[in-house]
Scaffold this active site. Structure first.
Site, short mmCIF file in Angstrom:
data_model
loop_
_atom_site.label_atom_id
_atom_site.label_comp_id
_atom_site.label_asym_id
_atom_site.label_seq_id
_atom_site.Cartn_x
_atom_site.Cartn_y
_atom_site.Cartn_z
N GLU A 67 0.83 -1.22 0.00
CA GLU A 67 0.00 0.00 0.00
C GLU A 67 0.85 1.26 0.00
OE1 GLU A 67 -0.60 -2.61 1.93
OE2 GLU A 67 -2.71 -3.18 1.69
N PHE A 129 -11.58 -8.21 13.44
CA PHE A 129 -10.46 -8.59 12.57
C PHE A 129 -10.19 -7.49 11.54
CE2 PHE A 129 -8.95 -10.71 8.62
CZ PHE A 129 -7.69 -11.03 9.08
N GLN A 130 -8.95 -7.09 11.43
CA GLN A 130 -8.51 -6.02 10.53
C GLN A 130 -9.25 -4.70 10.75
OE1 GLN A 130 -8.28 -7.59 6.45
NE2 GLN A 130 -6.17 -8.21 6.87
N LYS A 179 -17.88 -1.64 5.47
CA LYS A 179 -18.31 -2.58 4.43
C LYS A 179 -19.83 -2.58 4.23
CE LYS A 179 -17.08 -7.27 2.94
NZ LYS A 179 -16.39 -8.51 3.37
N MET A 488 23.70 9.85 4.23
CA MET A 488 23.48 11.09 4.96
C MET A 488 23.64 10.87 6.47
SD MET A 488 23.08 14.25 4.58
CE MET A 488 22.19 15.00 3.20
#
Lengths: 578, 163
Positions: A67, A129-130, A179, A488
């Protein structure tokens, strides 16, 4: 691209339709109405309805491999087109993987519309969940965000999201859709316009402030223009050129402003700040009038030493975001408005400044203290490499970068003549940004040469998107400035931590040529200038994506440098001067 | 300097979180926030008490304005203002001290709103100094619990009589 037939059908639909659609269908139809041609995303449980609708809809969808890759592609796309990049992710980890990209877009004012799924509303708040509270998580890093509770709100929310993301000071807007809302049915009433009571950006400047600006310019003997990302965002490069030429005021462009004023113009002084040029920094120290245009006086420019920064100067500040004015520096002439509009208005009756002597001094500084590096016969110098990329392309390329030494060298040695050509992560300093941003840029502008200059550290953070370069045949040239370390950080450890190199050694892989080849992408390598010249020509001639591993001198540092906490007058000039 | 901000916001879920989050993130001080309905349906009025110099206050106001759910920000400190806070205090009190406490409370125009076997509850409204003063007087009796609403405020009406 949207399927032509479907897109045309959609645009012919009446504003209010009798037919009922599911939330996910409504979402996609609204996106098409907004002219969205490409989505960047990754599916998952909570966005299954959206992806099911997408299956029929035929909007181009780029299936990133992470993502974060998807959102940086969307950012690259947005930086090139000026239109909001649209990204879709599922609930929980899908949404949290967007967070870095959202914060990046907020810092650099990149228009994005981020769509996340969430668990159904009956499960919200149950640690399902999630489930992740992405609206809460992204509250401080979005311009605005929405949690949609009713499918009937969806068209208005999408319209508002596009308006907010792309107008005023652009930024990311997130829409979280549970959803059950994606599945619920409603009529589609897509508003042509929305009025948002709490959101009314000021675009036109106050005439009185312009008069004050004109008066200050007419009196100024040592004026300077500090031009930033706002010039690029508002498309004001022509107006800025006219403004600078008419007033004879020299220009320094911040990292985000690069390309907003041509790097080949005689009035250009280079970049200011921590790794800025001597001329730009000393102009900022000694000026009597500083005109900030679309800038936010970031600490990498002022070094946080406001006691030394433009100390004897009156500061005029032009910005569309009123909160930026007076945030970091005291402003004598505040001008709130769209940079393009302000400059257009300011051009009317614009006087010339009294800068003759000042311009001569600046020319002397430029001549006396140019950017320098010590050339080498044996090793490949990164500064030489960037200059070679510039010279061989005539500067006519889109260049994206990651973050670190290579980023500063591109800013110093690649001269950009056009806006929207230099795409980099300025505010957040996001490693892993450059490569996916290059893919998004190439998707947005398929015909232009897109070069991603990255480091061996940053490239490894999102190199999985090589799959997209190969599958979509995006001919991005990936220049890995490979110093086998985190350059750096190493530089800071050398200068400020007495060479205690703690955890910066990245030697031991991977073999970037083989990594590219594993994805079916051409891989090349160079260790000397001669090899570099040859493989670069080979890369340019190759019609597809290429990864070129340039093994450069690992001990090279970025100079000039101003230590944090020091003023711009305390520049370390590097090897040549010591 | 202490400032009282009156902020009109959309009556939307999480709007308090947006405002509090912003103030916290930008390192602005919050002394109190109170929220309730406003005169217009769909809008709430938030009264924020904060401290800061002129520059900080300008930033607080500008940053609040950037929130899409914020409709209007007013710094009431520059106007004549009525600012009030409500406090409930549960004070330790047996039958022997109840009258004594009632006597203390009276000049504050506070009232005893509940009496238990070994405590009483006092309700008082007013500005912060008044509430603090009463609290100091009640302290010797043993303060069991305090609940304060934070300041709410409105600017006073114009004094000039319209001609």
């Amino acid at each position: 691209m949207p399927h032509p037939a479907i897109a045309t059908d959609d645009r012919k639909e009446k504003v209010t339709e009798q037919k009922e659609y599911t939330g996910s269908e409504i979402l996609l139809r609204c996106l098409i109405r907004e002219g969205v041609d490409t989505l960047f995303g990754y599916p998952g449980g909570a966005v299954l309805p959206i992806y099911d609708s997408l299956y029929h809809k035929g909007i181009r969808h780029i299936l990133a491999r992470h993502e974060q890759g998807a959102i940086h592609m969307a950012e690259g796309y947005a930086r090139i087109t000026g239109k909001p990049g649209v990204v879709i992710a599922t609930s929980g980890p899908g949404a949290t993987n967007l967070v870095t990209g959202i914060a990046n877009a907020q810092m650099d004012s990149i228009p994005l519309v981020c769509i996340t799924g969430n668990v159904p509303q009956n499960l919200i708040g149950t640690d399902a969940f999630q489930e992740a509270d992405i609206t809460g998580i992204t509250m401080p890093i979005t311009k605005h965000n929405y949690f949609v509770t009713d499918v009937r709100d969806l068209p208005r929310v999408v319209k508002e999201a596009f308006v907010i993301a792309s107008t005023g000071r652009p930024g990311p807007v997130l829409i979280d859709i549970p959803k059950d809302v994606s599945n619920a049915k409603a009529h589609l009433e897509y508003p042509e316009k929305v009025s948002i009571r709490g959101y009314q950006p000021t675009t036109d400047p106050h005439p009185l402030q312009l008069q004050k600006l004109h008066a200050a310019i007419a009196k100024a003997e040592r004026p300077v223009i500090l031009a930033g990302g706002g010039v690029v965002t508002s498309g004001a490069d022509q107006e800025l050129r006219d403004f600078a030429e008419r007033t004879q005021i020299p220009v320094t462009t911040t990292l985000m402003g690069i390309g907003g004023f041509s790097g080949n113009h005689p009035l250009w002084m280079g970049m200011p700040g921590m790794h800025g040029t001597y001329a730009a920094n000393h102009a900022l120290l000694e000026c009597d009038l500083l005109i900030g245009i679309g800038v936010r006086f970031d600490d990498r420019v002022t070094m946080g030493r406001l006691d030394k920064f433009a100390k004897g100067a009156k500061i005029a500040h032009i910005d569309i975001d009123p909160a930026e004015i007076g945030k970091n520096v005291d402003t004598y002439i505040p001008i709130v408005g769209d940079v393009k509009r302000v400059l257009q208005e300011a051009l009317e009756g614009l006087p010339r400044s009294r800068s003759e002597g000042w311009l001569k001094r600046i020319e002397d500084w430029k001549r006396q203290y140019p950017l320098t590096f010590r050339p080498s016969e044996k090793t490949l110098k990164p500064q030489w490499l960037i200059r070679h990329l510039y010279e061989t392309t005539g500067g006519d390329a889109i260049v994206t970068t990651d973050v670190g030494q290579h980023q500063m060298w591109v800013a110093q040695y690649f001269r950009f003549a056009k806006p929207r050509s230099f795409i980099s992560s300025g505010g957040l300093g996001t490693m892993g940004f450059g490569f996916p941003a290059a893919l998004g840029a190439q998707i947005a502008d398929p015909d232009r040469l897109v070069i991603c200059v990255t480091g061996d550290g940053g490239f490894q953070m999102t190199s999985q998107e090589l799959a997209i370069a190969a599958l979509e045949n995006l001919p991005v040239k990936v220049v890995v400035v490979n110093n086998r370390c985190l350059g750096m950080v190493r530089q800071w450890q050398e200068v400020f931590y007495q060479e205690r190199y703690s955890e910066v050694d990245l030697s031991g892989g991977p073999d970037f040529v083989k990594l590219a080849e594993a994805y079916g992408v051409k891989g090349l390598r160079a260790r000397t200038e001669e090899e570099a010249k040859r493989v670069w020509q080979e890369a340019l001639a190759h019609p597809g994506p290429v990864v070129i591993d340039f093994e450069v001198d690992p001990e090279e540092n970025v100079y000039p440098m101003v230590a944090p906490g020091s003023g711009l007058d305390e520049m370390m000039m590097g090897d040549e001067e010591t | 300097m202490r400032h009282i901000l009156s902020v009109l916001v959309n009556d939307q879920p999480r709007v308090l979180a947006r405002v509090a989050n912003l103030l916290g993130r930008r390192n602005f001080n919050i002394e109190s926030i109170s929220v309730g309905e406003s005169e217009e349906p769909g809008l709430s009025r938030m009264v924020i008490v904060t401290r800061g110099d002129e520059r900080t206050m300008e930033q607080v106001s500008k940053q609040l304005h950037k929130l899409v759910d914020v409709i209007k920000v007013q710094d009431l400190s520059s106007h004549p203002v009525v600012a009030r806070e409500l406090m409930l205090v549960k004070v330790g009190a047996g039958p022997s001290t109840r009258t004594e406490i009632a006597g203390i409370v009276e000049p504050f125009r506070a009232s005893v709103v509940d009496v238990g076997s070994n405590s009483i509850m006092v309700q008082v409204t007013g500005d912060r100094e008044k509430l603090d003063a009463l609290l100091d007087l009640l302290r010797p009796y043993g303060i069991k619990e305090i609940a304060r609403t934070g300041v709410t405020a409105l600017s006073r009406g114009p004094i000039k009589v319209p001609s």
